[in-house]
Write an enzyme that holds these catalytic residues in place. Structure first.
Site, PDB file in Angstrom:
ATOM      1  CB  ALA A  12     -13.742 -41.634   9.344  1.00 17.03           C
ATOM      2  CG  HIS A  13     -17.363 -38.832   6.842  1.00 19.25           C
ATOM      3  ND1 HIS A  13     -18.880 -38.485   6.830  1.00 19.25           N
ATOM      4  CD2 HIS A  13     -17.293 -39.081   8.278  1.00 19.25           C
ATOM      5  CE1 HIS A  13     -19.222 -38.824   8.066  1.00 19.25           C
ATOM      6  NE2 HIS A  13     -18.264 -38.704   8.799  1.00 19.25           N
TER       7      HIS A  13
END
Lengths: 342, 342, 342
Positions: B236-237
């Protein structure tokens, strides 16, 4: 499209009881079919409420009988219904021919009825049979061999040297023949082991959407005939999946796993590397299998255990806080007894 | 292709014991190699049964010795074997050049040995080094910077402004730089937070098939050098994955997780958002990590616990129904005692 | 770009306290913003340390006050900050127009501001609204209908007859409208049931990267307005996902599941087939839901249970070896008592 009920009964080798001239215009679900539609009732649940459907006719098992509605008796109503669905629904298909926006490599050998969409890319020395369809964005690597009646949906890829049998369907975004995850350890670093094998997919296999099937390190990753996978299924290098086994969404098989025939691998289940799963095995959803599984077993849980044991365990597990409390109470009572207070 | 055993020994800096003129024609696995083949035996299991192989020669550790078969002694037989595999197997590769069916944006800067397949699309202001390969269906966004010796396989994408180092491999269908999953809550609704950062992938990283690595909200999602991911791995980010960490299939890291160096994250494992995982950590398969993990820990389970504890717990867990029964028995026995019946 | 603080305050309908002429040049995170930047403090954690930011101004809640730094008071600082981010950051976008390297079918109807990238493929009889963008490798099937302001990122596909509302975002590699996983059993074999329905996606839906949403067998798989999914989310045939529900990475919904409004489905969670999940339900990470869930419930575990129960259970579970030992001790003590030794 219109068909008489007599025509439909003939198409599915069924015994009609009712009006042979009845006009049927479509096939639909038990709940949605209306007076111009036909549906099916394949099990007791639906047969019991057969009067509730508004369908113009119902396909039923041979042994079922009623006078209240047009019925067509068959051996397997659900399979017969699929035939009827295909009568009424022209499937979407690509125009035959190679679209000028496709890219075809050298020495492409193909049979009749080929359809290649724009932006599909076929490598060198590819051989395919009759009635093969490549949708947009499909990538076929060099030296791939594909049988008859194969459909590969958008943005799926079959990489170099892999082999597909007849009547194979690869759904969108699935990748057949990517490198296996194999590394040699050299100090802190991982050195890539060339993945020199292939993926072989036999007849009548259907691979769901956004799946990954890795090529073998040597030899082949082998998906045997009749296997059907759901979406986002991962099959690692050198795995063998036996005939007519099904794998539900988000399940995975680690490297060199051998799965037998007619197994059912439920959603999000997985099998650890190098294990053997026998024939006719059911692996429950979310199960994590870390030992070999014998023929016919039904297992669940992580680590896996017999499914019935898992069911009982799960019931007790949720009551663990009460059990813990009870143990503390027993301890106190024993304390009192031992101190002679009782 | 033919090589003498002496030539092979020289190529892997090995000490030959046996026939230096022996002709070797291919490299294969221990089980599959025949008299014209060479294989390796990297651990005790294979060394013990070295007489069982039909190979013409075996690569072995320096300290091993036998008179019964041609051997080549090296420091790391598996790594040496990779070199030998590469001697005998010409890898598949694209023809250098930009295929006329590719689409190239403005200001494309590239080094020598570039190969761009048909239906690959390169955006504007893209810079790549030497010997870069884009397979069919690859999409490179605007302002992307890529180093030397990078291969991006079919239908993978590297979106705008992301940066890849040298010797990076992106396997098919993987998406580098998609938006992070970030929303502001406004009553019942979720309002998209623009994802303005990038993904930075350092040297010698290999990203498996159908993976997703999201760009940072601000700054970068950072995959450090030597990281290798298997298929369907989600990052994920704003995540940082430290050097030489490996992530097995279907594992995932939530937003802003920091993972240290040399970690092993097993299949289907996951780490919850904003946590820190130290160096040299092993996270067991299916583990769900919800607290920080210190350097060197081995954890399993959900919530995670030390792996040895998890092993013991798992053994007891499957016997929960028996434990519950035993507690009930103890209770009855206590009842009887307290009622003075014993 | 430069804006005065007064201009920014006006753009977000905020109340400025500080220097209206202050020049702001960018928006950044609390930690990263400098004297020319603006940031936001949306919760107590950040408001407490507001003096620690080096930002030139901070967006804060209406009720917050300070004299030490320029502040702009708003109802929802995070949402206001998104507006400010959009002021300063020109988003990446495709040049309007249909690239000559795209392939467009017959009867394509579109509004203004259309952008179709090279290697995007649009089928026949497709209708799209205004400001629609198809990135490279996008595949749009025949008879698809798409609203206004829709962006479909690289290598995603929307297959035949599916319908997308307004302001829908489909991230790269996601497949909308692949066949549902439906088979009739005929002896050992599985016979494909034609999947004749569609996927309908309503307004303001965002589908993450490499997701799969299968078309219905009949009727529709329905993603209602405001739904946001993370990456690698699987939604099977005939599922309904209610308004403003969010689904985190690697979660999945089996066939015919109905999920209500405003639910939160955490990472790697799943719901078994044909179940109903009410409104405002939270399903914890890795939960495996096997029964219906009523409105407002928070559930975790597999099989699922109330989240608070799961938390307590999890604490006891890790101590199972100690509990087992304690039970053995109690048994011994009882033995001694019963044998009259105490």
């Amino acid at each position: 499209m219109k068909k008489t009920l007599a025509e439909i009964a003939k198409a599915i080798d069924g015994a009609l009881k009712g009006d042979p001239g009845k006009i049927i215009q479509y096939a639909a679900s038990f709940e949605e079919a209306g007076p111009e539609g036909i549906t099916f009732a394949g099990n007791k649940k639906y047969l019991k409420q057969i009067d509730a459907t508004k369908a113009g006719a119902v396909i039923v098992p041979r042994e079922f009988d009623t006078d209240s509605i047009n019925i067509v008796k068959t051996d397997n109503p659900q399979v017969a219904f699929i035939t009827v669905l295909e009568l009424f629904n022209k499937p979407y298909s690509l125009k035959p021919g190679i679209d000028p926006g496709a890219s075809i490599g050298d020495n492409f050998t193909h049979g009749s009825g080929l359809a290649v969409a724009p932006c599909a890319v076929v490598g060198n020395n590819v051989t395919v049979g009759d009635r093969v369809t490549f949708y947009p964005g499909v990538c076929i690597g060099d030296d791939v061999v594909i049988g008859d009646d194969v459909t590969i949906y958008p943005n799926a890829a079959v990489l170099e040297r892999c082999r597909l049998g007849n009547r194979v369907i690869i759904h969108p975004g699935s990748i057949i023949g990517s490198d296996g995850y194999g590394f040699a350890v050299d100090g802190d670093q991982y050195i890539k082991i060339p993945q020199l094998g292939i993926v072989q997919i036999d007849d009548d296999v259907e691979i769901g959407t956004n799946c990954t099937i890795d090529r073998a390190t040597f030899g082949r990753t082998w998906i045997q005939s009749g296997v059907k996978t759901d979406n986002m299924v991962h099959i690692a290098h050198n795995v063998v999946v036996g005939e007519n086994t099904v794998m539900v969404a988000q399940s995975g098989l680690s490297g060199s796993v051998h799965v037998g025939k007619r197994c059912r691998i439920a959603g999000k289940a997985a099998v650890a590397g190098h294990l053997t799963v026998g024939d006719d095995v059911t692996i429950g959803s979310r199960a994590g299998v870390i030992k070999n599984v014998a023929n016919g077993q039904i297992v669940s849980g992580f680590p896996e255990m017999p499914h019935t044991q898992w069911l009982k365990m799960s019931l007790v597990k949720r009551k663990l806080p009460e059990l813990k409390k009870k143990i503390a109470e027993l301890e106190e009572r024993l304390d009192r007894i031992e101190k002679g207070k009782v």
